[in-house]
Design a protein around this motif. Structure first.
Motif, PDB file in Angstrom:
ATOM      1  N   GLU A   1      25.932  59.230  24.362  1.00 12.99           N
ATOM      2  CA  GLU A   1      26.302  59.764  22.729  1.00 12.99           C
ATOM      3  C   GLU A   1      26.245  58.686  22.405  1.00 12.99           C
ATOM      4  O   GLU A   1      25.325  58.871  21.274  1.00 12.99           O
ATOM      5  N   MET A   2      24.989  57.551  22.607  1.00 14.25           N
ATOM      6  CA  MET A   2      25.004  56.911  22.033  1.00 14.25           C
ATOM      7  C   MET A   2      22.402  56.586  21.723  1.00 14.25           C
ATOM      8  O   MET A   2      22.324  57.134  20.752  1.00 14.25           O
ATOM      9  N   ALA A   3      22.247  57.880  22.757  1.00 13.17           N
ATOM     10  CA  ALA A   3      20.495  57.996  22.642  1.00 13.17           C
ATOM     11  C   ALA A   3      21.156  59.980  21.503  1.00 13.17           C
ATOM     12  O   ALA A   3      20.110  59.904  20.629  1.00 13.17           O
ATOM     13  N   GLU A   4      22.421  59.743  21.424  1.00 22.51           N
ATOM     14  CA  GLU A   4      22.405  61.305  20.363  1.00 22.51           C
ATOM     15  C   GLU A   4      21.941  61.282  19.120  1.00 22.51           C
ATOM     16  O   GLU A   4      22.595  61.719  18.016  1.00 22.51           O
ATOM     17  N   ASN A   5      22.640  59.787  18.911  1.00 23.16           N
ATOM     18  CA  ASN A   5      22.859  59.345  17.347  1.00 23.16           C
ATOM     19  C   ASN A   5      22.325  57.702  17.589  1.00 23.16           C
ATOM     20  O   ASN A   5      23.475  57.052  16.213  1.00 23.16           O
ATOM     21  N   SER A   6      21.395  58.226  17.359  1.00 22.92           N
ATOM     22  CA  SER A   6      20.447  56.635  17.292  1.00 22.92           C
ATOM     23  C   SER A   6      20.023  56.808  15.948  1.00 22.92           C
ATOM     24  O   SER A   6      19.599  55.318  15.499  1.00 22.92           O
ATOM     25  N   THR A   7      20.397  57.502  14.945  1.00 21.73           N
ATOM     26  CA  THR A   7      20.105  57.145  13.580  1.00 21.73           C
ATOM     27  C   THR A   7      21.533  57.100  12.750  1.00 21.73           C
ATOM     28  O   THR A   7      20.970  56.571  11.475  1.00 21.73           O
TER      29      THR A   7
ATOM     30  N   ASN B   1      29.895  51.308  16.637  1.00 21.40           N
ATOM     31  CA  ASN B   1      30.691  51.384  17.310  1.00 21.40           C
ATOM     32  C   ASN B   1      31.431  51.501  18.961  1.00 21.40           C
ATOM     33  O   ASN B   1      31.925  51.008  19.711  1.00 21.40           O
ATOM     34  N   LEU B   2      29.645  52.802  18.867  1.00 21.48           N
ATOM     35  CA  LEU B   2      30.126  52.817  20.367  1.00 21.48           C
ATOM     36  C   LEU B   2      28.878  51.506  21.091  1.00 21.48           C
ATOM     37  O   LEU B   2      29.435  51.594  23.010  1.00 21.48           O
ATOM     38  N   SER B   3      28.283  50.563  20.734  1.00 20.93           N
ATOM     39  CA  SER B   3      27.552  49.333  20.840  1.00 20.93           C
ATOM     40  C   SER B   3      29.257  48.688  21.344  1.00 20.93           C
ATOM     41  O   SER B   3      28.597  48.229  22.428  1.00 20.93           O
ATOM     42  N   ARG B   4      29.928  48.673  20.961  1.00 22.01           N
ATOM     43  CA  ARG B   4      30.961  47.803  20.853  1.00 22.01           C
ATOM     44  C   ARG B   4      31.869  48.565  22.251  1.00 22.01           C
ATOM     45  O   ARG B   4      32.680  47.555  22.984  1.00 22.01           O
ATOM     46  N   GLU B   5      32.278  49.521  22.265  1.00 25.10           N
ATOM     47  CA  GLU B   5      32.720  50.030  23.290  1.00 25.10           C
ATOM     48  C   GLU B   5      32.125  50.179  24.497  1.00 25.10           C
ATOM     49  O   GLU B   5      33.111  49.401  25.185  1.00 25.10           O
ATOM     50  N   LYS B   6      30.590  50.130  24.355  1.00 22.29           N
ATOM     51  CA  LYS B   6      30.396  49.788  25.866  1.00 22.29           C
ATOM     52  C   LYS B   6      30.352  48.440  26.474  1.00 22.29           C
ATOM     53  O   LYS B   6      30.477  48.291  27.876  1.00 22.29           O
ATOM     54  N   GLU B   7      30.244  47.088  25.440  1.00 27.85           N
ATOM     55  CA  GLU B   7      29.635  46.130  26.059  1.00 27.85           C
ATOM     56  C   GLU B   7      31.451  45.677  26.445  1.00 27.85           C
ATOM     57  O   GLU B   7      31.949  45.005  27.534  1.00 27.85           O
ATOM     58  N   GLN B   8      32.518  46.070  25.644  1.00 27.44           N
ATOM     59  CA  GLN B   8      34.490  46.482  26.606  1.00 27.44           C
ATOM     60  C   GLN B   8      34.309  46.899  27.370  1.00 27.44           C
ATOM     61  O   GLN B   8      35.222  46.567  28.551  1.00 27.44           O
ATOM     62  N   THR B   9      33.736  48.083  27.825  1.00 31.40           N
ATOM     63  CA  THR B   9      33.922  48.670  29.184  1.00 31.40           C
ATOM     64  C   THR B   9      33.194  48.122  30.591  1.00 31.40           C
ATOM     65  O   THR B   9      33.544  48.011  31.347  1.00 31.40           O
TER      66      THR B   9
END
Length: 606
Positions: free
Chosen positions: A557-563, A570-578
């Motif tokens: 999802e991060m790759a699809e929303n790189s811009t 938000n995705l970066s924080r979710e990834k860190e928590q996971t």
């Protein structure tokens, strides 16, 4: 070979159908556990197969010479009879008095009834139940029919009975709430469900798996029927092209499918945590002591309860556990020492004494009162995390439908009364729960939900229980009543206590070679997962896989929303928590794998 046959049995009470044209057979060597929610007719079923009560229709037959012995849930006694006279009276068969005196006296002593001339009128309810159980065990029998045999037994007695019944050469049919007991003794589970009987040729653990499969198949069957029904409905709506016998038959099949009811699942008790806030000062026990005559129950016991404590008290019957609970609840006074109760503490006391008259904080359950009024006396409304609900709605959640809420309490089964009393306690919105033998007479479904409730209860739980499964499931600190008024603390649940206790005894003894070998054997024999560890070990790999898949999905999802920088953040924080969760799970997996390897190595050498 069948030794007992119950064929086409039906039984109703008023408009309630308990058994609906069911058949049941006992074979040689069967060890059968009967389960089902309270009020489904488990005790009635045992009475019918024991020929204590007649069915409305159907028949019960036994093979020639087969002796059936029945243990009722609430035995009736001649109060003026002595213990040993009661044993002798109940061991008569065909006019012959069986020579069981030696065995009976040994068992009576084992079960704490060593004054053989003591009058039954002076015995407690628990002592009477144990006396009735002993009279059954020492009698000659081919089939034992036991209604709640583990009630009023301490853990040591329950373990003794467990081994006794495992080695019993005849057949056994029993109702019990003790899940460890069911797992160890039975080779067959019979479930009473909505008037039907379902037989599973396995123990309790196997039953859970097979029942899930049965319900999945029922759901699949319902889904298939509805799919066919939709197709048939379209055909019906188009109208018949011609009137033919074939089409009439198809219409009749459609009507039959339309009127078929979906598979219904057992209702379960829904409990929401309704505890009130706790302040800084909770409950402090300072050097409390209590004796009755020359018997010291406990001496100089001190403990400060902390927020969210989960404490279990265990010990032999009569050692003073219930007395200590009453002192904590303010119902009784200690001989010395004092109890400090914080101003915000609100105690909910779930007691065995629901049938006694009102004493202190114990609520008298008037048999002539309606169910709804008993609850309304406590609260008309109660606040829950889901909002404010009425007493009637809470009763619905506790499996008391509207028609039953206006029934008199005297018409309820023993288990239904216990469930009603549990609701009354929770309606008080306590922040400290004192549970005195909470699993007695509750069905397994209700116990499971109670355990789930305690997981989320934001307060202190203090439990007296002989139920090893319940203690493992809910408690993280054990206090064991020992000799001379000593109460000793052990960390963990019952299994942890059972491991540490023999080790502690051996450590105190002389450390000669023989005792070191005994220590090693005891240690190795007892090494195993706790209940929570076993459940965690079975699911942790799928949990890890789910977390890994989630990280992959987040990265995609991060790759699809790189811009889209807001969403990316938000995705970066979710990834860190996971990833943090995954790291914790991996560490826990390594520990459990290591422990499992030790258990397997131990079993390989045993």
């Amino acid at each position: 070979m069948n030794i007992l046959s119950a064929e086409n049995i039906s039984k109703s009470y008023s408009d309630k159908k308990l058994l609906n044209d069911v058949s049941f057979f006992i074979h040689e060597g069967d060890k059968i556990g009967v389960i089902g929610i309270n009020g489904t007719g488990k005790s009635t079923f045992l009475k019918i197969i024991s020929k204590i009560e007649a069915p409305d229709s159907g028949s019960v037959t036994t093979s020639s010479g087969i002796i059936v012995r029945y243990l009722p849930q609430h035995p009736v006694f001649d109060r003026d009879m002595s213990i040993i006279d009661y044993i002798n009276l109940n061991n008569r068969s065909g006019g012959h008095l069986w020579d069981t005196d030696t065995d009976a006296k040994a068992l009576l002593t084992k079960f704490g009834l060593d004054d053989f001339q003591q009058k039954i009128s002076s015995l407690s309810g628990g002592q009477k139940k144990r006396l009735s159980l002993i009279s059954i065990l020492v009698s000659p029998a081919d089939i034992l029919v036991l209604d709640e045999p583990t009630n009023h037994l301490d853990s040591e007695m329950a373990e003794y009975l467990e081994e006794y019944l495992k080695n019993f050469r005849g057949a056994i049919v029993m109702v019990t709430h003790d899940r460890y007991f069911l797992d160890s003794v039975t080779n067959c589970i019979v479930e009473i469900d909505k008037g039907g009987l379902y037989r599973y040729n396995t123990n309790y653990s196997g039953f859970l798996s097979l029942k899930a499969e049965r319900e999945e198949m029922a759901v699949a069957s319902d889904r298939k029927r509805k799919s066919i029904l939709r197709t048939e409905l379209k055909w019906i709506q188009r109208g018949a092209l011609a009137r033919s016998t074939k089409q009439k038959a198809r219409i009749e099949r459609y009507e039959e499918m339309k009127n078929t009811k979906d598979h219904t699942f057992d209702k379960t008790v829904e409990i929401s945590s309704v505890s009130s806030r706790l302040g800084r000062t909770l409950i402090e026990l300072n050097n409390i002591s209590k004796s009755y005559g020359e018997k010291t129950l406990f001496k100089d016991f001190s403990y400060i309860f902390l927020k969210n404590d989960r404490v279990g008290f265990i010990g032999k019957n009569g050692c003073g556990k219930t007395t200590l609970m009453k002192i904590i609840a303010g119902i009784e006074k200690p001989d010395s020492g004092n109890v400090v109760i914080g101003q915000t503490v609100k105690i909910g006391y779930y007691t065995q004494e629901i049938e006694t008259e009102d004493t202190g904080r114990i609520s008298y359950m008037n048999p002539k009162k309606r169910v709804i009024d008993y609850i309304r006396d406590t609260a008309e409304y109660v606040k829950t995390p889901d909002g404010t609900i009425t007493a009637s709605q809470m009763l619905e959640k506790f499996l008391f439908p509207s028609y039953l809420q206006y029934s008199l309490i005297e018409r309820l089964s023993g288990g239904e009364k216990r469930r009603l009393n549990l609701l009354r306690v929770l309606m008080e919105s306590p922040n400290v729960l004192i549970l005195d033998e909470p699993t007695n007479d509750l069905d397994i479904a209700t116990m499971t939900i109670l355990e789930q409730f305690l997981d989320s209860f934001e307060g202190i739980v203090i439990a007296v229980s002989h139920d090893r499964y319940f203690l493992d499931r809910t408690i993280n600190r054990i206090f064991a009543f020992e000799e001379n008024g000593l109460i000793r603390q052990y960390e963990g649940g019952y299994t942890d206590y059972s491991i540490k206790k023999p080790q502690e005894n051996i450590t105190k003894a002389n450390e000669n070679t023989e005792k070191k070998d005994t220590y090693k054997k005891t240690h190795e024999k007892k090494l195993k997962f706790t209940f929570k560890e076993q459940r965690e070990f079975e699911t942790i790999e799928s949990d890890i896989e789910a977390l890994e898949n989630k990280i992959s999905e987040i990265e995609k999802e991060m790759a699809e929303n790189s811009t889209d920088f807001v969403k990316l953040d938000n995705l970066s924080r979710e990834k860190e928590q996971t990833e943090e969760l995954l790291s914790e799970k991996m560490e826990r997996w390594e520990y459990l794998e290591e422990l499992n390897a030790k258990i397997e190595e131990q079993n390989a050498h045993s």
